[in-house]
Design a protein around this motif. Sequence first.
Motif, short mmCIF file in Angstrom:
data_model
loop_
_atom_site.label_atom_id
_atom_site.label_comp_id
_atom_site.label_asym_id
_atom_site.label_seq_id
_atom_site.Cartn_x
_atom_site.Cartn_y
_atom_site.Cartn_z
N VAL A 68 0.84 -1.20 0.00
CA VAL A 68 0.00 0.00 0.00
C VAL A 68 0.87 1.25 0.00
CG1 VAL A 68 -1.75 1.32 1.27
CG2 VAL A 68 -1.90 -1.18 1.14
N ILE A 69 0.51 2.20 -0.86
CA ILE A 69 1.15 3.51 -0.91
C ILE A 69 0.08 4.56 -0.67
CG2 ILE A 69 2.40 5.18 -2.34
CD1 ILE A 69 3.44 2.72 -3.94
N LEU A 70 0.30 5.42 0.33
CA LEU A 70 -0.57 6.56 0.60
C LEU A 70 0.23 7.81 0.27
CD1 LEU A 70 -2.00 5.57 4.12
CD2 LEU A 70 -2.90 4.96 1.87
N GLU A 71 -0.20 8.59 -0.70
CA GLU A 71 0.51 9.81 -1.05
C GLU A 71 0.20 10.92 -0.05
OE1 GLU A 71 1.20 9.12 -5.82
OE2 GLU A 71 -0.34 10.56 -5.23
N ASP A 72 0.73 12.11 -0.29
CA ASP A 72 0.58 13.25 0.62
C ASP A 72 -0.88 13.64 0.84
OD1 ASP A 72 3.35 13.33 0.65
OD2 ASP A 72 3.49 15.09 -0.65
N ASN A 73 -1.17 14.11 2.05
CA ASN A 73 -2.46 14.71 2.42
C ASN A 73 -3.64 13.75 2.33
OD1 ASN A 73 -1.27 17.38 2.80
ND2 ASN A 73 -1.03 17.34 0.59
N VAL A 74 -3.41 12.48 2.48
CA VAL A 74 -4.48 11.48 2.43
C VAL A 74 -5.11 11.37 3.82
CG1 VAL A 74 -4.87 8.98 2.25
CG2 VAL A 74 -3.58 10.18 0.48
N PHE A 75 -6.42 11.17 3.85
CA PHE A 75 -7.17 10.92 5.09
C PHE A 75 -7.71 9.50 5.05
CE2 PHE A 75 -11.09 10.48 7.44
CZ PHE A 75 -10.75 10.98 8.68
N ILE A 76 -7.39 8.72 6.10
CA ILE A 76 -7.90 7.36 6.23
C ILE A 76 -8.74 7.31 7.50
CG2 ILE A 76 -7.30 4.92 6.43
CD1 ILE A 76 -6.39 6.16 3.79
N GLY A 77 -10.05 7.08 7.37
CA GLY A 77 -10.97 7.07 8.50
C GLY A 77 -10.80 5.86 9.40
N PRO A 78 -11.48 5.88 10.56
CA PRO A 78 -11.35 4.79 11.52
C PRO A 78 -11.76 3.44 10.94
CG PRO A 78 -12.83 6.52 12.34
CD PRO A 78 -12.40 6.92 10.99
N ASN A 79 -11.00 2.43 11.30
CA ASN A 79 -11.29 1.03 10.96
C ASN A 79 -11.30 0.72 9.47
OD1 ASN A 79 -11.63 0.18 13.74
ND2 ASN A 79 -13.44 1.48 13.68
N VAL A 80 -10.60 1.53 8.67
CA VAL A 80 -10.44 1.20 7.26
C VAL A 80 -9.48 0.02 7.17
CG1 VAL A 80 -9.39 1.99 5.08
CG2 VAL A 80 -10.94 3.50 6.35
N THR A 81 -9.79 -0.91 6.26
CA THR A 81 -8.93 -2.07 6.05
C THR A 81 -8.51 -2.14 4.59
OG1 THR A 81 -9.92 -3.31 7.85
CG2 THR A 81 -8.81 -4.59 6.17
N PHE A 82 -7.21 -2.29 4.40
CA PHE A 82 -6.65 -2.54 3.07
C PHE A 82 -6.38 -4.04 2.98
CE2 PHE A 82 -5.71 1.85 3.89
CZ PHE A 82 -5.85 2.46 2.66
N THR A 83 -6.58 -4.63 1.81
CA THR A 83 -6.21 -6.03 1.61
C THR A 83 -5.01 -6.08 0.68
OG1 THR A 83 -7.56 -6.50 -0.36
CG2 THR A 83 -8.66 -6.65 1.80
N ASN A 84 -4.32 -7.23 0.63
CA ASN A 84 -3.21 -7.36 -0.32
C ASN A 84 -3.11 -8.76 -0.91
OD1 ASN A 84 -2.11 -8.80 1.82
ND2 ASN A 84 -0.15 -7.72 1.81
N ASP A 85 -4.13 -9.55 -0.73
CA ASP A 85 -4.14 -10.90 -1.26
C ASP A 85 -5.55 -11.19 -1.76
OD1 ASP A 85 -3.87 -13.61 -1.80
OD2 ASP A 85 -2.82 -14.05 0.07
N LEU A 86 -5.67 -11.48 -3.05
CA LEU A 86 -7.01 -11.68 -3.63
C LEU A 86 -7.57 -13.07 -3.36
CD1 LEU A 86 -6.52 -9.79 -7.01
CD2 LEU A 86 -7.60 -8.97 -4.90
#
Length: 183
Positions: A68-86
Amino acid sequence: MASKIHPLSDVQSDNIGDDTYVWQFSVILPKAKIGSNCNVNANCFIENDVTIGNNVTIKSGVQIWDGVILEDNVFIGPNVTFTNDLIPRSKIYQDEVIRTLVCKNASIGANSTIVAGHSIGEYAFIGAGSVITKDIPPFTVWYGNPASHKGFITKDGIILDLNLIDNKTGDQYSFYENEFRND
């Protein structure tokens, strides 16, 4: 000013920029890279192959996995989940990490899930509880499960419907040279 690491967090990375605050009970693995002036709230997990830009806000309970790459000034809200395996399976590991990119100034609402391998464009706005299953264009508003395109958003955070109308004021906008203009 140096970063501020809460003593009840487990920060193993030396790649954290100035003025970044990491709250209690967060875990950041050794190879993670986090920019300056970020805020990593309590109970977050950030894996090794993660890059986070400057001025990023990550609210409590967020998991950010390899790729995962988050660029500048990104907002990630509470309990957000990223996946990385399909196709996740216990004790079976993928050969290659699937990349996910969240571009500059994008916002992702609370409890959203971002399925691996997609990009979220600049200034895009993902509503709370959404499931992202495709690439999201810049300056667009998406929400739902699976998320669908519901409108547009200006750099100033004005939400427009699919006809580029501000429903609060009735003003009509147009999109020109990567920005919205009030007609």
